[in-house]
Design an enzyme around this catalytic site. Structure first.
Site, PDB file in Angstrom:
ATOM      1  N   ASP A  39     -44.041 -24.579  70.518  1.00 35.70           N
ATOM      2  CA  ASP A  39     -44.293 -23.864  69.421  1.00 35.70           C
ATOM      3  C   ASP A  39     -44.489 -24.875  68.202  1.00 35.70           C
ATOM      4  O   ASP A  39     -44.712 -24.421  67.360  1.00 35.70           O
ATOM      5  CB  ASP A  39     -42.788 -23.458  69.793  1.00 35.70           C
ATOM      6  CG  ASP A  39     -42.431 -21.814  70.327  1.00 35.70           C
ATOM      7  OD1 ASP A  39     -43.952 -21.466  71.371  1.00 35.70           O
ATOM      8  OD2 ASP A  39     -41.796 -20.846  69.671  1.00 35.70           O
ATOM      9  N   TYR A  40     -43.185 -25.747  68.875  1.00 37.89           N
ATOM     10  CA  TYR A  40     -43.197 -27.193  67.536  1.00 37.89           C
ATOM     11  C   TYR A  40     -44.172 -27.772  67.683  1.00 37.89           C
ATOM     12  O   TYR A  40     -45.081 -27.993  65.856  1.00 37.89           O
ATOM     13  CB  TYR A  40     -41.595 -27.424  67.859  1.00 37.89           C
ATOM     14  CG  TYR A  40     -41.734 -29.130  67.129  1.00 37.89           C
ATOM     15  CD1 TYR A  40     -40.973 -29.296  65.828  1.00 37.89           C
ATOM     16  CD2 TYR A  40     -41.871 -30.045  67.703  1.00 37.89           C
ATOM     17  CE1 TYR A  40     -40.432 -30.186  65.188  1.00 37.89           C
ATOM     18  CE2 TYR A  40     -41.591 -31.420  66.614  1.00 37.89           C
ATOM     19  CZ  TYR A  40     -41.201 -31.081  65.590  1.00 37.89           C
ATOM     20  OH  TYR A  40     -40.949 -32.233  65.091  1.00 37.89           O
ATOM     21  N   ASP A  41     -44.477 -28.328  68.406  1.00 41.39           N
ATOM     22  CA  ASP A  41     -45.810 -29.027  68.359  1.00 41.39           C
ATOM     23  C   ASP A  41     -46.583 -27.979  68.106  1.00 41.39           C
ATOM     24  O   ASP A  41     -47.919 -29.066  66.951  1.00 41.39           O
ATOM     25  CB  ASP A  41     -45.906 -29.411  69.761  1.00 41.39           C
ATOM     26  CG  ASP A  41     -45.061 -31.201  70.799  1.00 41.39           C
ATOM     27  OD1 ASP A  41     -44.696 -31.120  69.550  1.00 41.39           O
ATOM     28  OD2 ASP A  41     -45.498 -30.026  71.627  1.00 41.39           O
ATOM     29  N   GLU A 120     -49.490 -37.595  84.377  1.00 47.10           N
ATOM     30  CA  GLU A 120     -47.759 -37.807  84.761  1.00 47.10           C
ATOM     31  C   GLU A 120     -47.447 -36.284  84.045  1.00 47.10           C
ATOM     32  O   GLU A 120     -47.899 -35.532  82.808  1.00 47.10           O
ATOM     33  CB  GLU A 120     -47.444 -38.694  84.705  1.00 47.10           C
ATOM     34  CG  GLU A 120     -47.666 -39.237  82.861  1.00 47.10           C
ATOM     35  CD  GLU A 120     -46.067 -40.248  82.916  1.00 47.10           C
ATOM     36  OE1 GLU A 120     -45.541 -39.957  83.170  1.00 47.10           O
ATOM     37  OE2 GLU A 120     -47.207 -41.330  82.605  1.00 47.10           O
ATOM     38  N   LYS A 122     -45.431 -33.713  82.069  1.00 44.20           N
ATOM     39  CA  LYS A 122     -44.018 -33.978  80.472  1.00 44.20           C
ATOM     40  C   LYS A 122     -43.026 -33.721  80.752  1.00 44.20           C
ATOM     41  O   LYS A 122     -42.965 -32.356  80.519  1.00 44.20           O
ATOM     42  CB  LYS A 122     -45.013 -33.857  79.492  1.00 44.20           C
ATOM     43  CG  LYS A 122     -44.424 -33.743  78.224  1.00 44.20           C
ATOM     44  CD  LYS A 122     -44.819 -33.579  76.878  1.00 44.20           C
ATOM     45  CE  LYS A 122     -44.286 -33.840  75.604  1.00 44.20           C
ATOM     46  NZ  LYS A 122     -42.864 -33.261  75.253  1.00 44.20           N
ATOM     47  N   ASP A 124     -39.659 -31.725  79.672  1.00 42.75           N
ATOM     48  CA  ASP A 124     -38.601 -31.547  79.204  1.00 42.75           C
ATOM     49  C   ASP A 124     -37.221 -32.008  79.247  1.00 42.75           C
ATOM     50  O   ASP A 124     -36.697 -31.136  78.982  1.00 42.75           O
ATOM     51  CB  ASP A 124     -38.830 -30.064  79.260  1.00 42.75           C
ATOM     52  CG  ASP A 124     -38.168 -29.724  77.651  1.00 42.75           C
ATOM     53  OD1 ASP A 124     -38.234 -30.157  76.383  1.00 42.75           O
ATOM     54  OD2 ASP A 124     -38.164 -28.350  77.791  1.00 42.75           O
ATOM     55  N   TYR A 231     -40.764 -43.663  82.669  1.00 45.10           N
ATOM     56  CA  TYR A 231     -42.081 -43.927  82.143  1.00 45.10           C
ATOM     57  C   TYR A 231     -42.920 -45.164  81.579  1.00 45.10           C
ATOM     58  O   TYR A 231     -44.078 -44.903  81.462  1.00 45.10           O
ATOM     59  CB  TYR A 231     -42.369 -42.595  82.304  1.00 45.10           C
ATOM     60  CG  TYR A 231     -41.722 -41.485  80.828  1.00 45.10           C
ATOM     61  CD1 TYR A 231     -42.137 -42.319  79.795  1.00 45.10           C
ATOM     62  CD2 TYR A 231     -41.760 -40.643  80.910  1.00 45.10           C
ATOM     63  CE1 TYR A 231     -41.937 -41.844  78.811  1.00 45.10           C
ATOM     64  CE2 TYR A 231     -40.575 -40.550  80.209  1.00 45.10           C
ATOM     65  CZ  TYR A 231     -40.532 -40.794  78.011  1.00 45.10           C
ATOM     66  OH  TYR A 231     -40.714 -40.232  78.048  1.00 45.10           O
ATOM     67  N   LYS A 319     -50.722 -30.047  76.698  1.00 44.90           N
ATOM     68  CA  LYS A 319     -49.702 -28.611  76.287  1.00 44.90           C
ATOM     69  C   LYS A 319     -49.757 -27.725  77.971  1.00 44.90           C
ATOM     70  O   LYS A 319     -50.938 -27.361  77.606  1.00 44.90           O
ATOM     71  CB  LYS A 319     -49.563 -28.072  75.464  1.00 44.90           C
ATOM     72  CG  LYS A 319     -48.640 -29.359  74.481  1.00 44.90           C
ATOM     73  CD  LYS A 319     -47.382 -30.322  75.590  1.00 44.90           C
ATOM     74  CE  LYS A 319     -46.314 -30.971  74.639  1.00 44.90           C
ATOM     75  NZ  LYS A 319     -45.826 -30.401  73.152  1.00 44.90           N
ATOM     76  N   CYS A 424     -38.751 -16.203  40.084  1.00 46.42           N
ATOM     77  CA  CYS A 424     -37.591 -17.202  41.123  1.00 46.42           C
ATOM     78  C   CYS A 424     -36.822 -16.712  41.902  1.00 46.42           C
ATOM     79  O   CYS A 424     -35.709 -16.043  41.150  1.00 46.42           O
ATOM     80  CB  CYS A 424     -38.199 -18.541  40.667  1.00 46.42           C
ATOM     81  SG  CYS A 424     -37.086 -19.485  41.388  1.00 46.42           S
ATOM     82  N   CYS A 427     -33.752 -19.871  40.329  1.00 50.17           N
ATOM     83  CA  CYS A 427     -33.226 -19.907  39.332  1.00 50.17           C
ATOM     84  C   CYS A 427     -33.930 -18.617  38.263  1.00 50.17           C
ATOM     85  O   CYS A 427     -33.623 -18.948  37.294  1.00 50.17           O
ATOM     86  CB  CYS A 427     -34.144 -20.707  38.547  1.00 50.17           C
ATOM     87  SG  CYS A 427     -36.414 -20.847  38.068  1.00 50.17           S
ATOM     88  N   CYS A 442     -43.063 -20.215  40.841  1.00 48.23           N
ATOM     89  CA  CYS A 442     -41.776 -20.237  40.397  1.00 48.23           C
ATOM     90  C   CYS A 442     -42.409 -21.329  38.281  1.00 48.23           C
ATOM     91  O   CYS A 442     -42.728 -22.726  39.018  1.00 48.23           O
ATOM     92  CB  CYS A 442     -40.294 -20.606  40.531  1.00 48.23           C
ATOM     93  SG  CYS A 442     -39.375 -20.920  39.774  1.00 48.23           S
ATOM     94  N   CYS A 448     -35.769 -25.371  37.798  1.00 52.00           N
ATOM     95  CA  CYS A 448     -35.051 -25.077  38.674  1.00 52.00           C
ATOM     96  C   CYS A 448     -34.337 -26.143  39.605  1.00 52.00           C
ATOM     97  O   CYS A 448     -35.366 -26.623  40.413  1.00 52.00           O
ATOM     98  CB  CYS A 448     -36.712 -24.335  39.070  1.00 52.00           C
ATOM     99  SG  CYS A 448     -36.513 -23.573  40.983  1.00 52.00           S
TER     100      CYS A 448
END
Length: 712
Positions: A39-41, A120, A122, A124, A231, A319, A424, A427, A442, A448
């Site tokens: 998800d992050y990648d 190779e 990966k 985790d 590695y 991935k 906003c 502010c 804003c 702000c």
């Protein structure tokens, strides 16, 4: 991506920057990620894709130029002698083929020329760098932000897979790098014991491994079943091999576990075959992996390929496919970014997918919530998104995590369409969506708190001025104070804080969370940053599109802040940015790696009076950035300090290699010819640049002449 407007792209980049920064803190500092590595990648991948399509929108705080997160204050710090960078990602077989083609193109190799690449698993886990001197372990550091990691030496010594003394003949200095992880069986036993003791359970093996290694008490680490795969390597006084395969084998003979699934292939088909073979074994391996890493095997070719931004050109991570899940959307929060953009964020019932937790997702903008896209086209067959909806969260695709769709059959009867705010939430100023834009902003500007605080946070951040003791919480505290003797409402206020307090009856140590010693430490930390390195200072200013990489480019080219500022103030942006413009503009636009969009943003920044006033206030407060010095190795180079233009078709090296070589030798490689150009290297097909060089009387040599000149 094709349908993304400029405005949508800007708003999405703002959301991505905040989302990635949030996940960096959770993953690297708290060992409690809310999303999977995939998800992050994918978040980072989307960010890169948008920046590639709209380079003019690249933010000063772009995640594409950061690695990891700041080091926790719980641990000592170790500066990596060789940075620990991240890997670029591939998500399809075609991405892998593109990686191989890019490497061949950079190296100027024909399609039939041999190019061996290793594959190779990966792992985790948690990246770790182990430094050995004379074959004895002397230090161990986590990745940290890629440049500085956490000192976990005492903890690393307790891990059975990490030898304290190496076997056989070893280099005098060797940094072995790899991954600390926990097997599935050991993880299950650890959680069983914690359950019996009434302790909180770990969410997954990666969290357990990271949390176990990052303990202040090494005895706790020793009691945890940690393992290690080696590695890679960092600094090495004598690399024991000419290929990735040979060096990893040598590291194995020294006493480290290495992965038996690492293999070498001569074709992309072989790499893809190994990827699928490892994927099929994934469930039976007994430890978590999230993909396969490919590396060009020949170390000499790795050196030629070098690095781009935060990635090596010679490696990539392929991935595994991600997943989807259903959950309930409980709220839609509006976040205000540094530029005033209001970004909707979905707050979800936490849902576990593939062993990780997803609890929030970007909703892009008001139109996306309504079910409409660019030009009014229909999204999700017109289904809008409402609080209380059961939604499908996508874990693969454009933005991860993302609300992909709505399950109308599960929509509550009393649900109502979401009304995007016209004020906003921070502010109370009017929030305006200008005609033709999808971003609501804003209008509060500098009044702000959300925008002002974010600007100061960026200024003091790890990659910018790096002022210890001014974290997010402290910046919010000082900004919120009503006492002029103590508030921090602008960067210059930071450096006048001690002087203002001395003249006031209000004492900072009287506030909760501050004592005499901590106040003194803060003032000392501020004083230590009065002479920052020039690249950090340029990055800290928050100039649009000037991230860490571009800041380094400008610092390397101009050498001093006064020279850079003078050039920016003197430059005049031509009406058509393809036109020549004045000489200052030509030089600014011709800095290696800088184009008209970035150069234009720099000129606009310095042509704004309030920006010049803010800089003058910083200088008056005693902040004086250091001049950028040339590397000592380049002093004796015959081209050191010269400005060089490469033009035409180069036959013995690629254009990227030529620029990298010039930089290594202390020269400036720029894109355009001007009166300040010292030398033009012209290959076949050189056109207008060669003509201009001739008109200006600039020395011109061919590619062979270049190699003779630099002695290569």
């Amino acid at each position: 991506m094709e349908n993304l407007t400029l405005e949508e792209a800007a708003e999405e980049l703002a959301a991505l920057a905040g989302e990635i920064r949030h996940h960096d803190q959770l993953y690297y500092l708290k060992d409690s990620p809310q999303v999977s590595d995939a998800d992050y990648d994918a978040l980072r991948r989307r960010n890169l894709a948008i920046e590639a399509r709209y380079p003019e929108l690249k933010r000063a705080d772009t995640p594409s130029e950061t690695v990891g997160a700041q080091v926790s204050e719980k641990f000592g710090k170790i500066t990596h002698s060789v940075p620990m960078l991240s890997l670029d990602n591939a998500f399809s077989d075609e991405d892998v083929a593109d990686f191989a083609r890019r490497a061949r193109r950079f190296l100027k190799l024909n399609d039939d020329a041999p190019l061996a690449i290793t594959a190779e698993p990966k792992i985790d886990g948690l990246s770790l760098s182990l430094r050995y001197e004379g074959g004895v372990l002397v230090s161990a550091a986590t990745r940290g932000d890629g440049s500085v990691g956490e000192d976990v030496t005492a903890n690393a010594r307790t891990v059975d897979d990490i030898p304290v003394k190496l076997k056989g003949k070893v280099p005098d200095i060797l940094e072995v790098r790899g991954e600390v992880y926990m097997s599935h069986a050991d993880f299950a036993r650890l959680n069983e014991g914690r359950a019996e003791a009434g302790l909180p359970l770990f969410a997954n093996p990666r969290n357990a491994a990271a949390g176990s290694l990052r303990q202040l008490d090494p005895s706790i680490t020793k009691a945890r079943p940690l393992r290690f795969f080696a590695y890679a390597w960092g600094e090495c006084s004598a690399v024991p091999g000419d290929t990735q395969t040979e060096v990893v084998a040598s590291i194995g003979r020294m006493g480290f576990p290495t992965n038996p699934l690492m293999k070498r292939f001569d074709s992309v088909d072989g790499l893809i075959g190994q990827y699928h073979a490892i994927e099929e074994q994934r469930a039976a391996l007994g430890y978590d992996i999230d993909g396969v890493v490919y590396k060009v095997d020949d170390l000499a070719l790795q050196k030629r390929l070098g690095f781009v931004s935060r990635f090596p050109r010679w490696a990539i991570a392929h991935k595994f496919a991600a997943e989807k899940a259903m959950t309930v959307l409980r709220a839609i929060d509006i976040q205000v970014g540094r530029t005033g953009a209001l970004t909707p964020v979905a707050k979800l019932d936490p849902v576990t997918v593939g062993g990780v937790v997803v609890s929030n997702a970007t909703l892009h903008n008001a139109d996306y919530i309504k079910g409409t896209g660019q030009g009014g086209q229909t999204l999700r067959e017109g289904r809008d998104i409402r609080v209380g909806d059961t939604v499908v969260v996508q874990r693969a695709g454009d933005v991860i995590p993302q609300v992909l769709d709505v399950v109308l059959e599960k929509r509550p009867a009393d649900s109502a369409p979401f009304v995007f705010p016209d004020r906003c939430p921070t502010c109370g100023s009017h929030a305006v969506r200008e005609e033709g834009e999808v971003v609501t902003r804003c209008t509060g500007g500098l009044i702000c708190p959300a925008q002002a605080v974010e600007r100061i946070r960026h200024f003091v951040s790890r990659s910018a001025m790096d002022i210890e003791g001014l974290g997010d919480r402290q910046v919010e505290f000082f900004h919120g104070l009503d006492d002029p003797a103590l508030w921090i409402r602008s960067p210059a206020d930071i450096f006048t804080l001690e002087r203002r307090q001395e003249k006031s009856l209000t004492r900072l140590e009287n506030f909760d969370g501050f004592g005499a010693r901590s106040v003194q430490n803060l003032f000392e930390a501020i004083d230590q940053r009065r002479n920052p390195p020039l690249p950090r200072f340029l990055y800290a200013l928050g100039i649009r599109h000037v991230g860490e990489t571009n800041a380094r480019r400008f610092a390397r080219h101009y050498g001093s802040f006064s020279a850079f500022r003078a050039a920016a103030e003197a430059a005049i942006v031509p009406d058509d940015r393809k036109d020549a413009g004045n000489e200052a503009w030509q030089e600014l636009n011709g800095v290696e790696g800088i184009g008209s969009i970035v150069a234009g943003a720099v000129v606009e920044f310095f042509h704004e009076a309030h920006n010049r006033d803010a800089i003058d206030a910083l200088l008056a407060a005693g902040v004086h950035p250091q001049d950028e010095a040339r590397p000592a190795a380049s002093v004796s180079s015959p081209v050191a300090g010269k400005t060089i233009v490469f033009t035409g078709s180069l036959e013995r090296m690629s254009r990227e290699e030529a620029k990298a070589m010039a930089d290594e030798l202390g020269a400036k490689a720029v894109e355009s010819v001007s009166k300040k150009t010292d030398l033009v290297v012209a290959g076949p097909g050189a056109g207008s640049k060669l003509k201009k060089a001739t008109e200006l009387g600039i020395e011109v040599i061919d590619e062979d002449g270049w190699f003779t000149l630099v002695g290569r």
